[in-house]
Design an enzyme around this catalytic site. Structure first.
Site, PDB file in Angstrom:
ATOM      1  N   LYS A  66     -17.031  -5.107   3.966  1.00 29.14           N
ATOM      2  CA  LYS A  66     -17.849  -3.892   3.863  1.00 29.14           C
ATOM      3  C   LYS A  66     -19.144  -4.089   3.065  1.00 29.14           C
ATOM      4  O   LYS A  66     -20.140  -3.420   3.326  1.00 29.14           O
ATOM      5  CB  LYS A  66     -17.032  -2.755   3.260  1.00 29.14           C
ATOM      6  CG  LYS A  66     -15.936  -2.220   4.169  1.00 29.14           C
ATOM      7  CD  LYS A  66     -15.279  -1.000   3.555  1.00 29.14           C
ATOM      8  CE  LYS A  66     -14.217  -0.424   4.478  1.00 29.14           C
ATOM      9  NZ  LYS A  66     -13.674   0.853   3.972  1.00 29.14           N
ATOM     10  N   ASP A 102     -16.660   6.656   5.239  1.00 26.83           N
ATOM     11  CA  ASP A 102     -15.456   6.814   4.414  1.00 26.83           C
ATOM     12  C   ASP A 102     -15.544   8.061   3.534  1.00 26.83           C
ATOM     13  O   ASP A 102     -14.660   8.922   3.554  1.00 26.83           O
ATOM     14  CB  ASP A 102     -15.233   5.581   3.528  1.00 26.83           C
ATOM     15  CG  ASP A 102     -14.674   4.397   4.302  1.00 26.83           C
ATOM     16  OD1 ASP A 102     -13.975   4.624   5.310  1.00 26.83           O
ATOM     17  OD2 ASP A 102     -14.929   3.247   3.898  1.00 26.83           O
ATOM     18  N   ASN A 150      -9.970   5.680 -15.235  1.00 26.87           N
ATOM     19  CA  ASN A 150      -9.801   4.303 -14.786  1.00 26.87           C
ATOM     20  C   ASN A 150      -9.271   3.432 -15.913  1.00 26.87           C
ATOM     21  O   ASN A 150      -9.525   3.702 -17.095  1.00 26.87           O
ATOM     22  CB  ASN A 150     -11.151   3.741 -14.292  1.00 26.87           C
ATOM     23  CG  ASN A 150     -10.980   2.487 -13.465  1.00 26.87           C
ATOM     24  OD1 ASN A 150     -10.260   2.497 -12.473  1.00 26.87           O
ATOM     25  ND2 ASN A 150     -11.607   1.398 -13.870  1.00 26.87           N
ATOM     26  N   ARG A 151      -8.532   2.402 -15.537  1.00 19.04           N
ATOM     27  CA  ARG A 151      -7.968   1.475 -16.527  1.00 19.04           C
ATOM     28  C   ARG A 151      -9.085   0.878 -17.376  1.00 19.04           C
ATOM     29  O   ARG A 151      -8.967   0.742 -18.574  1.00 19.04           O
ATOM     30  CB  ARG A 151      -7.185   0.378 -15.790  1.00 19.04           C
ATOM     31  CG  ARG A 151      -6.353  -0.521 -16.666  1.00 19.04           C
ATOM     32  CD  ARG A 151      -5.569  -1.476 -15.808  1.00 19.04           C
ATOM     33  NE  ARG A 151      -6.451  -2.172 -14.857  1.00 19.04           N
ATOM     34  CZ  ARG A 151      -6.018  -2.860 -13.814  1.00 19.04           C
ATOM     35  NH1 ARG A 151      -4.730  -2.947 -13.558  1.00 19.04           N
ATOM     36  NH2 ARG A 151      -6.870  -3.467 -13.014  1.00 19.04           N
ATOM     37  N   ILE A 218      -5.344   8.881  -1.146  1.00 19.94           N
ATOM     38  CA  ILE A 218      -5.948   8.268   0.046  1.00 19.94           C
ATOM     39  C   ILE A 218      -4.993   7.309   0.759  1.00 19.94           C
ATOM     40  O   ILE A 218      -5.301   6.802   1.831  1.00 19.94           O
ATOM     41  CB  ILE A 218      -7.294   7.581  -0.258  1.00 19.94           C
ATOM     42  CG1 ILE A 218      -7.113   6.319  -1.116  1.00 19.94           C
ATOM     43  CG2 ILE A 218      -8.270   8.549  -0.892  1.00 19.94           C
ATOM     44  CD1 ILE A 218      -8.359   5.440  -1.171  1.00 19.94           C
ATOM     45  N   TYR A 220      -1.836   6.357   3.076  1.00 24.41           N
ATOM     46  CA  TYR A 220      -1.066   7.033   4.125  1.00 24.41           C
ATOM     47  C   TYR A 220       0.152   6.217   4.565  1.00 24.41           C
ATOM     48  O   TYR A 220       0.817   6.536   5.549  1.00 24.41           O
ATOM     49  CB  TYR A 220      -1.935   7.414   5.332  1.00 24.41           C
ATOM     50  CG  TYR A 220      -2.677   6.285   6.009  1.00 24.41           C
ATOM     51  CD1 TYR A 220      -2.075   5.513   6.993  1.00 24.41           C
ATOM     52  CD2 TYR A 220      -4.002   6.016   5.671  1.00 24.41           C
ATOM     53  CE1 TYR A 220      -2.767   4.492   7.629  1.00 24.41           C
ATOM     54  CE2 TYR A 220      -4.698   5.005   6.298  1.00 24.41           C
ATOM     55  CZ  TYR A 220      -4.075   4.240   7.268  1.00 24.41           C
ATOM     56  OH  TYR A 220      -4.765   3.220   7.893  1.00 24.41           O
ATOM     57  N   GLY A 241      -3.579  10.292   2.791  1.00 27.11           N
ATOM     58  CA  GLY A 241      -4.791   9.626   3.258  1.00 27.11           C
ATOM     59  C   GLY A 241      -4.989   9.605   4.757  1.00 27.11           C
ATOM     60  O   GLY A 241      -6.011   9.112   5.248  1.00 27.11           O
TER      61      GLY A 241
END
Length: 277
Positions: A66, A102, A150-151, A218, A220, A241
C-alpha cells in the site's frame, strides 16, 4: 473485449475481493473479470509494469504494497497522499491513479449505524497503517474529538501531527484510555488484537464503557471478537470489520465503473464465505 481487474498482495490466496467483485460484474452485466495476483515485495515494480502491458483497467492493493506502490503511480488522490497509502488504482488512458478507500469506506459503514458523527467523542485504539486512514477520514468528517490510545504514545502523537485536517485529538496510553472510557461515544479498534487464531485477546478493558456507546472493530475474522462480545454484554451497539471491507470495495467498484453497488449483496457473499449468518 473483457476488462481486467484484480488485487495485488502477499499473501493473496485468502482474499475475498475476487468473489465479491466478480459477482458484481455479473450482477451489473459488465464484461470484466477480477483476478488475485500474488506479488512479492521485490517484484512490485515489475508486476506494475506487467499489469500496464496487460491493459488492466483497475486493481486493489493490499499488504505489503500500500505504501511501496506510491512512487510507481502517475497520480495520487489528495486523501491517499495525505494518508500515505493506496488501496485502489484506476487506469485512465494508460495513466495509473491511486486512491485510498479504506478510511472513506469505514466512515460510510459507520454512518450506516451512527446517524451523526459531528457531536461524537471518539476513541481509536491503535496507531498503525489501518488507523491512519481511519483517523484522517474521521477528521475530515469533523467528529467532535478523536483521541488515540496506543502502546507507543509517540506513534499516536505523530499520527495526530501528520493529519492535514483540524481536529481536537489527544494521544493516550492504554491505562489512560481505560480510566476515561466513559467519556467516549464511539470506540474504534484498529489493531490485529483479537484476530483469529488469537480470538480471546482483548485490546482494552471495558469496565468503564458507556452503556449506550458504539463499539467498532475492523476485524471480521472472527465476525464477533472478544471486544465486541464484551461490549454487547455491557449494552453497547457493535459493528465488526465486515462493513468496512464491503464499503471500501464498493467505493473501489464505483471508481472503476461509475456504479455504486448493492452493499447488502456484497455483505451477504462475504458472510456466506466466512460461514456467518
Amino acid at each position: 473485449m473483457k476488462k481486467l481487474f484484480g488485487v495485488i498482495g502477499d499473501p493473496i490466496a485468502h482474499s475475498m475481493s475476487p468473489l465479491m467483485h466478480n459477482d458484481l460484474f455479473q450482477r451489473y452485466n459488465i464484461d470484466a473479470h477480477y483476478f488475485p495476483f500474488h506479488v512479492k515485495k521485490e517484484d512490485l515494480s515489475q508486476a506494475i509494469n506487467g499489469l500496464k502491458v496487460l491493459g488492466i483497467s483497475g486493481f486493489n492493493v493490499t499488504v505489503p504494497h500500500k505504501v511501496a506502490i506510491i512512487p510507481l503511480l502517475n497520480e495520487i488522490d489528495p486523501l491517499a497522499k495525505a494518508i500515505g497509502a493506496v488501496n485502489t488504482v484506476v487506469n485512465v488512458d494508460g495513466k495509473l491513479i491511486g486512491y485510498n478507500t479504506d478510511g472513506s469506506g469505514y466512515v460510510k459503514a459507520l454512518t450506516e449505524q451512527v446517524s451523526s458523527l459531528k457531536d461524537k467523542n471518539v476513541l481509536m485504539i491503535g496507531a498503525g497503517g489501518a488507523a491512519r486512514g481511519l483517523f484522517f477520514s474521521l477528521s475530515k468528517e469533523g467528529v467532535k474529538r478523536l483521541d488515540i490510545a496506543n502502546r507507543t504514545i509517540e506513534k499516536a502523537q505523530e499520527l495526530i501531527l501528520d493529519c492535514p485536517y483540524a481536529i481536537e485529538a489527544n494521544a493516550l496510553s492504554k491505562q489512560e484510555a481505560e480510566s476515561t472510557l466513559g467519556e467516549y461515544d464511539i470506540i474504534i479498534q484498529t489493531t490485529s488484537i483479537g484476530m483469529a487464531p488469537n480470538v480471546e485477546e482483548m485490546p482494552i478493558c471495558l469496565e468503564k464503557l458507556k452503556e449506550d456507546a458504539f463499539v467498532s472493530d475492523i476485524i471480521y475474522n472472527p465476525l464477533e471478537t472478544s471486544l465486541l462480545r464484551g461490549a454487547k454484554q455491557r449494552g453497547a451497539a457493535i459493528q465488526n470489520g465486515l462493513d468496512m471491507f464491503v464499503f471500501q470495495g464498493a467505493l473501489a467498484f464505483e471508481l472503476w465503473t461509475g456504479i455504486f453497488p448493492d452493499t447488502d449483496r456484497m455483505r451477504s457473499i462475504v458472510q456466506k464465505q466466512l460461514g456467518g449468518k
